[in-house]
Design an enzyme around this catalytic site. Structure first.
Site, PDB file in Angstrom:
ATOM      1  N   TYR A  32       0.831  -1.209   0.000  1.00 21.28           N
ATOM      2  CA  TYR A  32       0.000   0.000   0.000  1.00 21.28           C
ATOM      3  C   TYR A  32       0.859   1.249   0.000  1.00 21.28           C
ATOM      4  O   TYR A  32       2.061   1.202   0.231  1.00 21.28           O
ATOM      5  CB  TYR A  32      -0.944  -0.001   1.205  1.00 21.28           C
ATOM      6  N   ARG A  51       7.950   4.118  -4.945  1.00 17.07           N
ATOM      7  CA  ARG A  51       8.073   3.116  -3.885  1.00 17.07           C
ATOM      8  C   ARG A  51       7.063   1.994  -4.073  1.00 17.07           C
ATOM      9  O   ARG A  51       7.346   0.823  -3.782  1.00 17.07           O
ATOM     10  CB  ARG A  51       7.905   3.764  -2.508  1.00 17.07           C
ATOM     11  N   ARG A 100      -8.450 -20.626  -1.271  1.00 22.18           N
ATOM     12  CA  ARG A 100      -7.315 -20.356  -0.391  1.00 22.18           C
ATOM     13  C   ARG A 100      -6.187 -21.326  -0.693  1.00 22.18           C
ATOM     14  O   ARG A 100      -6.402 -22.544  -0.740  1.00 22.18           O
ATOM     15  CB  ARG A 100      -7.734 -20.470   1.075  1.00 22.18           C
ATOM     16  N   LYS A 149       6.553  -1.930   1.843  1.00 22.26           N
ATOM     17  CA  LYS A 149       5.380  -1.365   2.507  1.00 22.26           C
ATOM     18  C   LYS A 149       4.177  -2.296   2.326  1.00 22.26           C
ATOM     19  O   LYS A 149       3.293  -2.068   1.489  1.00 22.26           O
ATOM     20  CB  LYS A 149       5.078   0.037   1.965  1.00 22.26           C
ATOM     21  N   GLU A 181      12.208   2.202  14.201  1.00 21.49           N
ATOM     22  CA  GLU A 181      11.324   3.261  13.725  1.00 21.49           C
ATOM     23  C   GLU A 181      10.065   3.269  14.579  1.00 21.49           C
ATOM     24  O   GLU A 181       9.910   2.469  15.489  1.00 21.49           O
ATOM     25  CB  GLU A 181      10.976   3.062  12.243  1.00 21.49           C
TER      26      GLU A 181
END
Length: 285
Positions: A32, A51, A100, A149, A181
């Site tokens: 995301y 990114r 799945r 991310k 972070e």
């Protein structure tokens, strides 16, 4: 009611549906980006788009067919949602394989692309930036590829809840005695006029706001050290702050109950916030 973008269609948020077999839902198999909007314009959009492409590549995830139209889609989302100040959230998942399975979907399976907006009027002037954030330290228990991310945000969510339970604003994560972070931001301290922040690696997200802030700091001839710093260093720092697309530059005035600068925002963080917002608005699109 918000308008949501889903796989090529602009839909009322109540009508935007994703399959229960989508890999994002079943496996957190998605990435995301969050782009800030100020005055109806996109902040640091090229960095976020770059990114996103990197995250997809690192996970060998097919890019959406609309990848080349993301700027147009973002602008359309601003228009359709009458967004002046706020955020645009974008998520790509590996799509719906029909059932799945731990294995990736068959070649040719279309990825899922979703965008939605969050209105935050006047958030560039958030009260928290005036008083400064208070944080606690927690162990960093995330997976090792924090530079990608991904939507695997369970532990950061848990850490934010730990901070809430402690009556503070956020948490900084600790690995081997060093700060990695924040839960959703990059962390910095200031000591003897030097801005210190962890160097880019697999350990931290390669923040778009981070890159811009460090560039502005360098242009202002501020001294920058990209290295890891310990929790003890943070507790004895002259200042601290964090950066993210939604917080910009946020002063930190307390860590684990220890006040920095008597609990008031420092001049470096305050100035960098002003410069970042001012310069970002100049280049907003």
């Amino acid at each position: 009611m918000r308008t949501v973008y889903l796989n090529g269609a602009y839909l009322p948020e109540t009508e935007a549906k994703v399959s229960v077999f989508d890999r994002g839902f079943l496996m957190a198999d998605g990435v995301y980006e969050v782009t800030s909007v100020l005055g109806g314009k996109l902040i640091d959009f090229p960095g976020h788009a770059k990114r996103l492409a990197r995250s997809l590549s690192e996970l060998n995830m097919r890019a959406p067919d609309a990848m080349g139209d993301l700027l147009e889609i973002h602008r359309e989302m601003v228009t359709r949602n009458n967004l002046t100040d706020g955020l645009i959230y974008l998520q790509v998942t590996r799509g719906n394989p029909g059932d799945r399975d731990f294995h990736y979907p068959p070649a040719g399976t279309a990825p899922t692309l979703v965008l939605f907006t969050q209105s935050k009027p006047g958030f560039a002037h958030a009260p928290l930036a005036q008083r400064g954030a208070r944080v606690i330290s927690v162990l960093d228990l995330r997976w090792g590829r924090r530079d990608i991310k991904t939507v695997q945000l369970l532990y950061p969510s848990m850490a934010k809840m730990m901070a809430q339970a402690a009556g503070v604003d956020d948490a900084w994560m600790i690995q081997d005695g060093h700060v990695t972070e924040g839960t959703s931001n990059n962390a910095y301290i200031v000591k003897d006029g030097r801005i210190i922040t962890r160097a880019l690696s697999h350990d931290i997200l390669h923040g778009i706001t981070r890159a811009a802030v460090l560039r502005f700091a360098d242009e202002a001839q501020m001294r920058i050290e990209e290295r890891s710093f310990t929790l003890d260093e943070a507790l004895n720092a002259d200042e601290a702050f964090f950066t993210s697309a939604s917080a910009f530059v946020m002063p930190v005035v307390e860590i684990d109950g220890t006040a920095l600068r008597g609990g008031t925002p420092g001049p470096v963080a305050t100035r960098l916030r002003e410069v970042y917002i001012e310069e970002s608005l100049k280049s907003a699109i």
